[in-house]
Design a protein around this motif. Sequence first.
Motif, short mmCIF file in Angstrom:
data_model
loop_
_atom_site.label_atom_id
_atom_site.label_comp_id
_atom_site.label_asym_id
_atom_site.label_seq_id
_atom_site.Cartn_x
_atom_site.Cartn_y
_atom_site.Cartn_z
N ASP A 128 1.68 0.95 -11.46
CA ASP A 128 2.85 0.87 -10.58
C ASP A 128 4.14 0.59 -11.35
O ASP A 128 5.20 0.44 -10.75
CB ASP A 128 2.64 -0.21 -9.52
N GLU A 147 -5.09 1.61 -4.27
CA GLU A 147 -5.80 2.25 -3.16
C GLU A 147 -5.04 2.02 -1.85
O GLU A 147 -4.25 1.08 -1.71
CB GLU A 147 -7.21 1.66 -3.04
N ASN A 148 -5.32 2.89 -0.87
CA ASN A 148 -4.64 2.79 0.42
C ASN A 148 -5.00 1.51 1.17
O ASN A 148 -4.22 1.03 1.99
CB ASN A 148 -4.98 4.01 1.29
N ASP A 149 -6.20 0.96 0.89
CA ASP A 149 -6.62 -0.23 1.62
C ASP A 149 -6.22 -1.53 0.91
O ASP A 149 -6.60 -2.62 1.33
CB ASP A 149 -8.13 -0.22 1.85
N GLU A 151 -4.25 -4.74 0.18
CA GLU A 151 -3.31 -5.61 0.86
C GLU A 151 -2.35 -6.25 -0.13
O GLU A 151 -1.28 -6.75 0.24
CB GLU A 151 -4.06 -6.69 1.64
#
Length: 319
Positions: A128, A147-149, A151
């Motif tokens: 990132d 990942e999309n999941d 948090e």
Amino acid sequence: MIETKDILKFINGTLSDKEKAKVQLWIDSSESNREEYMFYKSMLDTSEELNDIQLVDENQGWDELENMIENSEKESRVVSFQSRLLRITAVAALFVLLFYAYNWIFIKEPLYKEITSTHVQDTIILVDGTKVYLDTASKLKYYTRVENDFEMREVELTGSAVFEVEHNKDLPFVVKIGDTGVKDLGTIFKTEIDGKKVAVENIQGLIKFFEWENEDNSMILKEGEKAVYDGGKMSRVEEPKPKPKGEMHRVEDVIEYLFHKYEIQTNTAPYADIKMNDSVFVDLNQPLDSIIHQLESTANIKYRKTCKNCYEIGVLKAK
């Protein structure tokens, strides 16, 4: 079955009419027979040794010519085998390439990796854009993709490192170190662990320093602030204030110094009760404004500018 010798004699025109008819029937019976006949004919046409062979002994000549043809057939089979081997090798190489391509495209690398610094400091740039300056012998467990999941973007540190975080308010960056965590609020910070003692220093921005199993036990650190966690208690580190520079001087000596140094005139305010023999703490190596400020803060002596090089001195009210 037609023998090779009969084919060669047919080509050379030394067979009887009956034998010629038999060979011709064999040639016309299939395309493969015709190709074989043409092969022998081309061999015979290009052979420059045939006449020499016939001059010596006809049977011996036919035998030698048959040997030449057999050797040619063997060479042809070797070439054919080499061609097949080349094709097999090419197919095998293609399968290897496809295997690695499949692994590269469809089999993802592990979600987390670990690295231990073997240099004075290693720089790791996360996916990132976050930069981690990992000190020697320190270990970092970090994510290889987001990942999309997710948090939060979580990494785990053992040792010491400086983090320059790519801030994302929707996906906070968190460092787990020992029994504590550090959550960025848009910042650069340093953290390290020694046994169970965790120390953190906020270099820029804001961070939240918290106990990993009890996030209510936390504090917000502003730029330049430090904190430690010793296994249960979390506390700020207060930096000792620098000792002021300067020496004790008589008030009269300070006024005399200002007169000679800056060519200023001073007079005492009517209400002032200046005790010229009193001592004040002041650094005479500072500029004029700094010296006046020190007089105001340490001895309650007030200077008021009345003209370009004129100052009136008085006494401030007690603080």
